[in-house]
Scaffold this motif. Structure first.
Motif, PDB file in Angstrom:
ATOM      1  N   THR A  45       0.831  -1.203   0.000  1.00 18.29           N
ATOM      2  CA  THR A  45       0.000   0.000   0.000  1.00 18.29           C
ATOM      3  C   THR A  45       0.867   1.254   0.000  1.00 18.29           C
ATOM      4  N   LYS A  48       2.496   1.978  -3.423  1.00 19.31           N
ATOM      5  CA  LYS A  48       1.570   2.616  -4.364  1.00 19.31           C
ATOM      6  C   LYS A  48       1.388   4.095  -4.029  1.00 19.31           C
ATOM      7  N   TRP A  49       1.279   4.380  -2.736  1.00 19.73           N
ATOM      8  CA  TRP A  49       1.107   5.771  -2.288  1.00 19.73           C
ATOM      9  C   TRP A  49       2.332   6.607  -2.629  1.00 19.73           C
ATOM     10  N   LYS A  51       4.456   6.308  -5.027  1.00 22.02           N
ATOM     11  CA  LYS A  51       4.575   6.612  -6.448  1.00 22.02           C
ATOM     12  C   LYS A  51       3.739   7.816  -6.853  1.00 22.02           C
ATOM     13  N   ARG A  52       2.686   8.085  -6.102  1.00 13.97           N
ATOM     14  CA  ARG A  52       1.794   9.210  -6.436  1.00 13.97           C
ATOM     15  C   ARG A  52       2.214  10.510  -5.751  1.00 13.97           C
ATOM     16  N   ARG A  53       3.130  10.425  -4.802  1.00 15.40           N
ATOM     17  CA  ARG A  53       3.510  11.600  -4.032  1.00 15.40           C
ATOM     18  C   ARG A  53       4.610  12.396  -4.716  1.00 15.40           C
ATOM     19  N   ARG A  54       4.586  13.715  -4.508  1.00 13.77           N
ATOM     20  CA  ARG A  54       5.643  14.578  -5.015  1.00 13.77           C
ATOM     21  C   ARG A  54       6.264  15.399  -3.882  1.00 13.77           C
ATOM     22  N   THR A  57       7.515  11.873   2.086  1.00  5.63           N
ATOM     23  CA  THR A  57       6.570  10.975   2.744  1.00  5.63           C
ATOM     24  C   THR A  57       7.369   9.965   3.558  1.00  5.63           C
ATOM     25  N   GLN A  85      13.471   6.172  -4.028  1.00  6.51           N
ATOM     26  CA  GLN A  85      12.473   7.222  -4.240  1.00  6.51           C
ATOM     27  C   GLN A  85      12.883   8.483  -3.477  1.00  6.51           C
ATOM     28  N   GLU A  87      11.286  10.954  -2.515  1.00  4.78           N
ATOM     29  CA  GLU A  87      10.302  11.430  -1.543  1.00  4.78           C
ATOM     30  C   GLU A  87      10.290  10.605  -0.246  1.00  4.78           C
TER      31      GLU A  87
END
Length: 222
Positions: A45, A48-49, A51-54, A57, A85, A87
């Protein structure tokens, strides 16, 4: 979650054993290692989250009782390529006296930030179950001891920051019960952030602002 908290979930009583002291029982890093199948859905989970964050996190893991547990968790994150990543941030929370004693080992294993849960550490140092409200009321936390802990952790992190490999290491104070003197101590020791209960945000901001002003004034005087 402790086993007691999980027993409150649907079908929890049939899945969770009843422990005499859940807070110090089968939980945290130990449980993740012994039941990795429970950790995988969380990692999936979060992947997936992420990958969408900029924006940054982070994952914060509480109640890890040994550097071996921490390294195991770090390796799971590496397998998921979280560290690739930009982020991603991994945070380690100090919740036991052992964490303070072996702090350098946890940091050297890989960490972006440290969160000091002063309430839990103090309770365990003084023989109090952090989940027992009645005991907590009977034995108010010793402020001098808490200030000593905050100072020791702050000084050790400051020392590591002087080494180039840990220059960006961040430090937060997790303060479940607001205390003016502890907030002031954290500001003076250059903690990067203080986590407060929402009800204490207004008074907390005021205290932080006042302490930062005094700190700046002292620096100009010197």
């Amino acid at each position: 979650f402790t086993s007691q908290e999980l027993r409150g979930f649907k079908t929890g009583e049939t899945q969770e054993k009843e422990e005499p002291n859940p807070y110090l029982g089968w939980r945290g890093g130990l449980r993740l290692m012994e039941q990795p199948q429970l950790f995988e859905p969380e990692l999936e989970t979060f992947a997936k989250w992420l990958k969408r964050r900029r924006s940054p996190t982070g994952l914060l893991v509480p109640f890890v009782r040994s550097t071996a547990e921490w390294r195991w968790i770090i390796n799971r994150w590496k397998e998921r390529q979280f560290f690739d990543q930009p982020e991603f941030e991994n945070w380690f929370q100090i919740t036991t006296p052992e964490n303070i004693n072996n702090l350098d080992g946890y940091i050297l294993s890989g960490v972006h930030g440290i969160s000091l849960n002063i309430r839990t550490v103090t309770a365990l140092m003084t023989g109090i179950d952090p989940d027992d409200a009645q005991l907590q009321a009977s034995y108010p936390p010793p402020i001098e001891l808490q200030q000593t802990i905050i100072a020791e952790v702050g000084q050790r992190v400051a020392h590591l920051r002087e080494q180039n490999t840990h220059a960006k290491l961040r430090l937060h104070l997790h303060l479940e019960d607001y205390n003016h003197s502890l907030v002031t101590s954290a500001v003076k020791l250059r903690y990067d952030g203080i986590v407060l209960h929402p009800a204490a945000l207004t008074i907390g901001r005021s205290c932080i602002g006042s302490a930062e002003h005094d700190l700046a004034h002292s620096a100009r005087t010197v």
